[in-house]
Each structure stands twice: as structure tokens, then as C-alpha cells.
Design an enzyme around this catalytic site. Structure first.
Site, short mmCIF file in Angstrom:
data_model
loop_
_atom_site.label_atom_id
_atom_site.label_comp_id
_atom_site.label_asym_id
_atom_site.label_seq_id
_atom_site.Cartn_x
_atom_site.Cartn_y
_atom_site.Cartn_z
N TYR A 164 0.83 -1.21 0.00
CA TYR A 164 0.00 0.00 0.00
C TYR A 164 0.86 1.25 0.00
O TYR A 164 0.69 2.14 -0.84
CB TYR A 164 -0.91 -0.01 1.22
CG TYR A 164 -1.90 1.13 1.28
CD1 TYR A 164 -2.96 1.22 0.38
CD2 TYR A 164 -1.80 2.11 2.26
CE1 TYR A 164 -3.87 2.26 0.43
CE2 TYR A 164 -2.72 3.15 2.33
CZ TYR A 164 -3.75 3.22 1.42
OH TYR A 164 -4.66 4.25 1.48
N LYS A 205 1.10 3.50 -3.38
CA LYS A 205 0.61 4.88 -3.45
C LYS A 205 1.73 5.85 -3.82
O LYS A 205 1.50 6.85 -4.52
CB LYS A 205 -0.01 5.28 -2.10
CG LYS A 205 -1.35 4.61 -1.80
CD LYS A 205 -2.46 5.17 -2.69
CE LYS A 205 -3.83 4.71 -2.21
NZ LYS A 205 -4.92 5.31 -3.02
N ARG A 229 -9.82 -0.66 10.97
CA ARG A 229 -9.36 0.70 11.30
C ARG A 229 -9.70 1.01 12.75
O ARG A 229 -10.68 0.52 13.30
CB ARG A 229 -9.98 1.72 10.36
CG ARG A 229 -9.58 1.52 8.92
CD ARG A 229 -10.05 2.66 8.06
NE ARG A 229 -10.53 2.22 6.77
CZ ARG A 229 -10.69 2.98 5.71
NH1 ARG A 229 -10.41 4.27 5.80
NH2 ARG A 229 -11.14 2.50 4.58
N GLY A 272 -0.30 2.19 23.39
CA GLY A 272 -1.39 3.17 23.28
C GLY A 272 -0.90 4.61 23.20
O GLY A 272 -1.72 5.53 23.12
N ASP A 290 4.12 -0.26 12.14
CA ASP A 290 3.02 0.63 12.53
C ASP A 290 3.60 2.00 12.91
O ASP A 290 4.48 2.07 13.77
CB ASP A 290 2.26 0.05 13.72
CG ASP A 290 0.92 0.72 13.94
OD1 ASP A 290 0.05 0.59 13.07
OD2 ASP A 290 0.76 1.39 14.98
#
Length: 314
Positions: free
Chosen positions: A144, A148, A185, A206, A272
């Protein structure tokens, strides 16, 4: 009245864009192969005489007489774009080439829906359009991210070689009604888990951040970008500079849903990003003072109401 082609028009963002373009008095062709899009998203538009729905995969050539093309077709969540990584790259690259070829053939203006993922795991914060990014070319997200990035290259090269009228927008995290419940998501995950009384899953500690923009603000920015003069090509960041940690988002969702869900932590997926926040100075300058209008609390409530009705129906 313009005749406008929207690829990926039955998707979450595409359906809102089709609706807005119709409301402005345009003819709209919605092109989608339904891999992640759904007829449910555009069912209310099907009776409109100015709306045409075509089932088609943009990795195959398509021809139509149109004035503008919004190229949105591509799975945008990790769950979906990693499901068939090769197909994701094909959609980004071959699909873009097909749409650019169509734009060249009919002399249409064409907008590429790029992504903040072109910045990868950024080493500067917030992200500006001049930043080249920090992307792993061989990771699980690369299909991805690099797809892109290559699409942006194709758009620029078609412009340089063929004087094609192009626009490039880099979309940051967007949420709102018509998101899929199982798209992986973070906003939809948290809301669905909270409404079902399940544990809310946070990956990592988090503390990683994201910026969340409501879909109506994105559509406004995309249309303004399409309507800019031919001398401004982009890329331009379209996002909300409000920055929240995953933990803050989870707590907001629990509060607004009235849920008794508990927060649990799982390992962070590979590559991530730790931080994501757009610098929207270019958008403010070039898009007539555009900036997000819908605050997170308001947008979350609209999205929660949508998912609550959807869960009750199912």
C-alpha cells in the site's frame, strides 16, 4: 453540469463524494468492483437519473466521456490491503495508469487520492508535503505505502510528458458513517467493540498518535482541490491536525458510547507508525482557507449513531 467519474465510488469515502457531487448538480459515474465497497453505501443514490453505477476493476481498461476523474479505488485498511498484497499494488500502479490513460484520451482533469502512508513511520513531526518519508519497501504494509508512492510518481510523469491536468491529495486518517465494521481501522474497531461490550484492543502501549478527520471535511477538501487552477498540482495534505493517542481515543469512545468495555493491550504490528499528524498550511493557503470544521467529539457521535443502528439492524 460536469460528468464525473469516481473510482472506488461505492466505498466509505467514495460514496460520500458521489453524494456531494450529485447534490451539486453533476452527472456521476460510480465505478467499483466491491472488494471493500458495498452497494449499501450508494443504494440511496441509484434512483437518481444523474447517477450511474458500473461494476468494474480499474486494473482493466475502462472508457467513458468524462470531464473529471477522482481516483479513489484501492483497499485502504491494513486488513484489506494485506489480504492480497499483489492485487493492492496492481490497483495502485496498473489502475492508476489506466485512469491516467483515460484522462489523457478524453482530456479530463484527474485527482489521485493518495495517503499519509507515503510518509511511512515519519522522522519529522508534523508531516509536511516536502518530506520524502521513511518507508520500509519490503514490509507487510509496503504494498500500500509503496503502491501509493508509485502512483504519485505516475501522476507527475503523466503531467510532465503529456501536460495532463492532475491533482494529488494525501489523505490522513478519516472516519464517519459507512465505514465497514470489519475493516480493521482504529475508529471503527473501538466503536464496534464498545457497542458490543467487548474489550477494546489497543496495539502497543497506546501512546502512538493519529489525527482523525471527519469524512465531510475530507470531501470538501478534495472538491476544492479539484477546482484549483492548473498551476497547482499538489501534493497537499488533507487531514485534521488535532492529535490524539490511541489510549485517548479509546477513552473517548467508551465515554460517548456509555460502554463498560475494558481496554486490553496487544503487540504492535510491524511498521506501525508511531506518530501521524498533518501540517495543513498548504491546504489553508491553496484551497481557499480550507480547514477541518467537525471536531472529534461531534464526529465520533455521528459515527457511533451510525454503527449503533447498523448493529441493531444486523
Amino acid at each position: 453540469m460536469k460528468r464525473i467519474l469516481v473510482t472506488g465510488g461505492a466505498g466509505f469515502i467514495g460514496s460520500h463524494l458521489c453524494e456531494r457531487l450529485l447534490n451539486e448538480g453533476n452527472d456521476v459515474i460510480c465505478l467499483d468492483n466491491y472488494f471493500t465497497g458495498s452497494k449499501d453505501n450508494i443504494r440511496h443514490l441509484i434512483g437518481n437519473d444523474h447517477f450511474e453505477l458500473v461494476r468494474h476493476d480499474i486494473t482493466k481498461p475502462y472508457t467513458a466521456e468524462v470531464d473529471e476523474i477522482y481516483n479513489l479505488a484501492c483497499p485502504a485498511s491494513p486488513v484489506h490491503y494485506q489480504y492480497d498484497a499483489v492485487k493492492t499494488i496492481q490497483t495502485c500502479v496498473i489502475g492508476s495508469m489506466n485512469m491516467l490513460g483515460l484522462a489523457k484520451q478524453v482530456r479530463a482533469k484527474i485527482l489521485q487520492a493518495s495517503t499519509s502512508e507515503v510518509y511511512g513511520d515519519p522522522t519529522i513531526h508534523p508531516q509536511v508535503e516536502s518530506y520524502w518519508g521513511n518507508v520500509n519497501p519490503i514490509g507487510i504494509r509496503s504494498c500500500y505505502d509503496e503502491g501509493k508512492r508509485c502512483a504519485e510518481t505516475l501522476f507527475m510523469d503523466y503531467h510532465r510528458q503529456n501536460n495532463l491536468r492532475i491533482k494529488i491529495v494525501r489523505i490522513f486518517n478519516t472516519y464517519g458513517p459507512r465505514m465497514s465494521m470489519n475493516d480493521g481501522r482504529v475508529v471503527s474497531n473501538f466503536i464496534v467493540q464498545a457497542l458490543r461490550g467487548e474489550d477494546i484492543t489497543i496495539y502497543g502501549d497506546g501512546k502512538q498518535t493519529r489525527s482523525f478527520q471527519y469524512v465531510d471535511d475530507l470531501v470538501e477538501g478534495m472538491i476544492r482541490m479539484m477546482n484549483t487552477g492548473d498551476d497547482f498540482l499538489g501534493p497537499v495534505n488533507i487531514g485534521n491536525p488535532g492529535e490524539f493517542t490511541m489510549l485517548e481515543l479509546a477513552e473517548k469512545v467508551i465515554e460517548q458510547t456509555g460502554s463498560k468495555s475494558k481496554i486490553i493491550f496487544q503487540p504492535l504490528p510491524q511498521d506501525d507508525p508511531r506518530q501521524r499528524k498533518p501540517d495543513i498550511s498548504v491546504a489553508r493557503k491553496e484551497l481557499g482557507g480550507w480547514q477541518p470544521e467537525v471536531q472529534l467529539t461531534e464526529g465520533l457521535q455521528r459515527t457511533i449513531d451510525y454503527f449503533r443502528k447498523l448493529i441493531q439492524t444486523k
